[in-house]
Scaffold this motif. Structure first.
Motif, mmCIF file in Angstrom:
data_model
loop_
_atom_site.group_PDB
_atom_site.id
_atom_site.type_symbol
_atom_site.label_atom_id
_atom_site.label_comp_id
_atom_site.label_asym_id
_atom_site.label_seq_id
_atom_site.Cartn_x
_atom_site.Cartn_y
_atom_site.Cartn_z
ATOM 1 N N SER A 53 0.817 -1.218 0.000
ATOM 2 C CA SER A 53 0.000 0.000 0.000
ATOM 3 C C SER A 53 0.850 1.268 0.000
ATOM 4 O O SER A 53 0.537 2.235 -0.716
ATOM 5 C CB SER A 53 -0.943 0.000 1.214
ATOM 6 N N GLY A 54 1.921 1.296 0.785
ATOM 7 C CA GLY A 54 2.783 2.470 0.785
ATOM 8 C C GLY A 54 3.463 2.664 -0.554
ATOM 9 O O GLY A 54 3.636 3.798 -1.020
ATOM 10 N N ALA A 55 3.845 1.572 -1.198
ATOM 11 C CA ALA A 55 4.477 1.660 -2.515
ATOM 12 C C ALA A 55 3.494 2.178 -3.559
ATOM 13 O O ALA A 55 3.863 2.963 -4.439
ATOM 14 C CB ALA A 55 5.015 0.295 -2.923
ATOM 15 N N ALA A 56 2.244 1.760 -3.475
ATOM 16 C CA ALA A 56 1.243 2.240 -4.432
ATOM 17 C C ALA A 56 1.040 3.750 -4.288
ATOM 18 O O ALA A 56 0.873 4.468 -5.290
ATOM 19 C CB ALA A 56 -0.076 1.506 -4.221
ATOM 20 N N LEU A 57 1.062 4.244 -3.048
ATOM 21 C CA LEU A 57 0.958 5.688 -2.847
ATOM 22 C C LEU A 57 2.188 6.413 -3.400
ATOM 23 O O LEU A 57 2.076 7.453 -4.052
ATOM 24 C CB LEU A 57 0.805 5.997 -1.359
ATOM 25 N N ALA A 58 3.365 5.848 -3.160
ATOM 26 C CA ALA A 58 4.595 6.470 -3.660
ATOM 27 C C ALA A 58 4.647 6.456 -5.177
ATOM 28 O O ALA A 58 5.246 7.353 -5.788
ATOM 29 C CB ALA A 58 5.812 5.760 -3.082
ATOM 30 N N ALA A 59 4.016 5.477 -5.808
ATOM 31 C CA ALA A 59 3.982 5.437 -7.271
ATOM 32 C C ALA A 59 3.274 6.668 -7.829
ATOM 33 O O ALA A 59 3.650 7.193 -8.881
ATOM 34 C CB ALA A 59 3.285 4.162 -7.750
ATOM 35 N N GLY A 60 2.257 7.136 -7.116
ATOM 36 C CA GLY A 60 1.585 8.362 -7.537
ATOM 37 C C GLY A 60 2.505 9.565 -7.479
ATOM 38 O O GLY A 60 2.466 10.445 -8.355
ATOM 39 N N VAL A 61 3.352 9.615 -6.460
ATOM 40 C CA VAL A 61 4.325 10.707 -6.346
ATOM 41 C C VAL A 61 5.330 10.635 -7.496
ATOM 42 O O VAL A 61 5.694 11.660 -8.089
ATOM 43 C CB VAL A 61 5.042 10.639 -4.984
ATOM 44 N N ILE A 62 5.770 9.435 -7.829
ATOM 45 C CA ILE A 62 6.706 9.280 -8.948
ATOM 46 C C ILE A 62 6.066 9.745 -10.246
ATOM 47 O O ILE A 62 6.707 10.443 -11.054
ATOM 48 C CB ILE A 62 7.160 7.814 -9.073
ATOM 49 N N ALA A 63 4.799 9.392 -10.466
ATOM 50 C CA ALA A 63 4.103 9.829 -11.683
ATOM 51 C C ALA A 63 4.054 11.350 -11.764
ATOM 52 O O ALA A 63 4.234 11.944 -12.839
ATOM 53 C CB ALA A 63 2.695 9.239 -11.714
ATOM 54 N N GLN A 64 3.829 11.989 -10.633
ATOM 55 C CA GLN A 64 3.808 13.456 -10.617
ATOM 56 C C GLN A 64 5.201 14.036 -10.860
ATOM 57 O O GLN A 64 5.351 15.050 -11.555
ATOM 58 C CB GLN A 64 3.231 13.943 -9.284
ATOM 59 N N ALA A 65 6.226 13.390 -10.312
ATOM 60 C CA ALA A 65 7.595 13.843 -10.548
ATOM 61 C C ALA A 65 7.935 13.787 -12.038
ATOM 62 O O ALA A 65 8.559 14.714 -12.585
ATOM 63 C CB ALA A 65 8.576 12.984 -9.752
ATOM 64 N N LEU A 66 7.502 12.708 -12.697
ATOM 65 C CA LEU A 66 7.780 12.576 -14.135
ATOM 66 C C LEU A 66 6.974 13.566 -14.955
ATOM 67 O O LEU A 66 7.465 14.089 -15.966
ATOM 68 C CB LEU A 66 7.501 11.143 -14.593
ATOM 69 N N ALA A 67 5.753 13.849 -14.532
ATOM 70 C CA ALA A 67 4.941 14.851 -15.240
ATOM 71 C C ALA A 67 5.606 16.226 -15.167
ATOM 72 O O ALA A 67 5.663 16.955 -16.175
ATOM 73 C CB ALA A 67 3.538 14.904 -14.638
ATOM 74 N N LEU A 68 6.110 16.577 -14.008
ATOM 75 C CA LEU A 68 6.812 17.858 -13.870
ATOM 76 C C LEU A 68 8.056 17.893 -14.757
ATOM 77 O O LEU A 68 8.327 18.880 -15.453
ATOM 78 C CB LEU A 68 7.208 18.085 -12.411
ATOM 79 N N HIS A 69 8.798 16.832 -14.726
ATOM 80 C CA HIS A 69 10.026 16.740 -15.521
ATOM 81 C C HIS A 69 9.736 16.851 -17.019
ATOM 82 O O HIS A 69 10.469 17.524 -17.760
ATOM 83 C CB HIS A 69 10.697 15.396 -15.220
ATOM 84 N N ASN A 70 8.660 16.235 -17.460
ATOM 85 C CA ASN A 70 8.371 16.152 -18.895
ATOM 86 C C ASN A 70 7.597 17.345 -19.440
ATOM 87 O O ASN A 70 7.715 17.669 -20.624
ATOM 88 C CB ASN A 70 7.574 14.878 -19.192
ATOM 89 N N LYS A 71 6.813 18.005 -18.583
ATOM 90 C CA LYS A 71 5.852 18.989 -19.096
ATOM 91 C C LYS A 71 6.124 20.425 -18.686
ATOM 92 O O LYS A 71 5.519 21.352 -19.241
ATOM 93 C CB LYS A 71 4.440 18.587 -18.664
ATOM 94 N N MET A 72 6.989 20.642 -17.702
ATOM 95 C CA MET A 72 7.312 22.029 -17.360
ATOM 96 C C MET A 72 8.046 22.703 -18.520
ATOM 97 O O MET A 72 8.797 22.057 -19.260
ATOM 98 C CB MET A 72 8.187 22.078 -16.104
ATOM 99 N N ALA A 73 7.841 23.986 -18.651
ATOM 100 C CA ALA A 73 8.538 24.751 -19.694
ATOM 101 C C ALA A 73 9.993 24.966 -19.297
ATOM 102 O O ALA A 73 10.327 25.052 -18.112
ATOM 103 C CB ALA A 73 7.864 26.097 -19.898
#
Length: 351
Positions: A320-340
């Motif tokens: 369960s903790g890993a599944a929550l952390a996976a959401g944080v990783i997805a957000q980290a990648l979104a920032l990395h890929n989509k920020m100007a």
């Protein structure tokens, strides 16, 4: 003792050039350098895992490995042993925490039964790899035979060695088994040379008297098996559980396929420590999801010199903790890929 041959198969290191390119990309984003902290590090790590500057996290595989433990007969848990089988049914029906989180992540989710005292009905989400109804009571005898250990290792490995594994971008292994915090504490005490009193916690919420008995049983087991605790495989055979051994196999198998692993809490950390001891080149492919509220987890993470992503006072397990952390990783990648970048946004960079 002969282990499965796949344990020594090559694990390729993450792509250093991709990591370097990702760091250079981070330096161009419209933010002060380092201001996103660990999120930047996660993006760089995934660039290395996937060998590209802009990694993705859309396909996650979650397997919950479940098994019963002979040590539970000594009264080390708040819950009776039949709860393991009951929770397997709950996982399959979608009622458990990890089931809910896996659904939110749209993950490939199944439960793997390696051996429960209670009967478990067939279900489309259940994979039956029963070895025995439970391990032996490791305070009196080795938890597993050599054959059982290899069956459990293979049971985890096979879940990461199927035809579609390379389509996955992250593996999460969960666990379920009444008595398994006792096994995990014994493993970590032996492997990391820690005092049972320091590494052993209250698990499902036992009282102080039960904690004392649990700690004494671990000390007894370490003395009983002292002459056999010569290597990680022997530790796992004497003190482990089927589900913990399956996690070991799954972690090594995932990395061999180039798929990173998100390690959950206390019990999963014990499996990760054994897996790295068996195959040291695994270590760069492991990320640690959270700091469990189980008292010995911080000590174990410090000994392993790793930093968890989250600290939410959780101690549920299941992945369960890993599944929550996976959401944080997805957000980290979104920032990395989509920020100007500064150039894209027409923003003046720092001198």
């Amino acid at each position: 003792m002969t282990l499965p041959s796949w344990i020594t198969h090559t694990i390729t290191a993450p792509d250093v050039a991709a990591e370097t390119a990702a760091r250079e990309h981070q330096a161009q984003l419209t933010k002060p350098a380092g201001s996103l902290g660990r999120l930047e590090q996660l993006a760089v790590a995934f660039a290395g895992f996937q060998g590209c500057v802009k990694p993705q996290l859309k396909r996650i595989k979650i397997r919950v490995f479940a098994a019963d433990h002979g040590i539970a007969a000594q009264g080390t848990s708040l819950y009776p042993q039949e709860v393991t089988a009951q929770m397997l049914a709950n996982f399959c029906r979608g009622g458990a925490a990890i089931s809910v989180l896996a659904n939110l992540l749209q993950a490939d989710f199944c439960v793997v039964n390696l051996g429960c005292v209670g009967e478990v009905a067939a279900h489309k989400k259940l994979i039956d790899k029963t070895i025995a109804p439970s391990t032996a009571d490791f305070s009196c005898a080795p938890a597993m035979t050599a054959e059982q250990l290899n069956a459990a290792l293979n049971g985890g490995y096979s879940e990461t060695n199927d035809l579609d594994i390379k389509n996955n971008q992250l593996f999460i292994g969960g666990e379920m088994g009444i008595g398994n915090t006792t096994s995990a504490a014994a493993l970590l005490a032996a492997l990391l040379q820690l005092s049972p009193a320091d590494i052993t916690g209250k698990g499902t919420g036992i009282d102080d008297a039960t904690l004392t008995r649990k700690t004494q049983l671990i000390s007894k087991a370490l003395e009983l098996h002292r002459d056999q605790l010569t290597n990680p495989a022997a530790l796992l055979r004497c003190l482990g559980g089927f589900e913990i051994a399956a996690l070991v196999g799954a972690y090594i198998g995932s990395a061999q396929q180039g798929v990173p692993v998100l390690v959950d809490g206390f019990i999963s950390t014990a499996a990760a420590a054994i897996a790295v001891a068996l195959q040291p080149t695994l270590a760069p492919w492991l990320l640690y999801a959270h700091l469990s509220n189980e008292s010995g987890h911080k000590l174990a993470l410090n000994k392993l010199n790793v930093q968890p992503i989250l600290a939410l006072d959780m101690r549920l397990g299941e992945g369960s903790g890993a599944a929550l952390a996976a959401g944080v990783i997805a957000q980290a990648l979104a920032l990395h890929n989509k920020m100007a970048t500064f150039a894209d946004a027409g923003v003046t960079d720092a001198d």
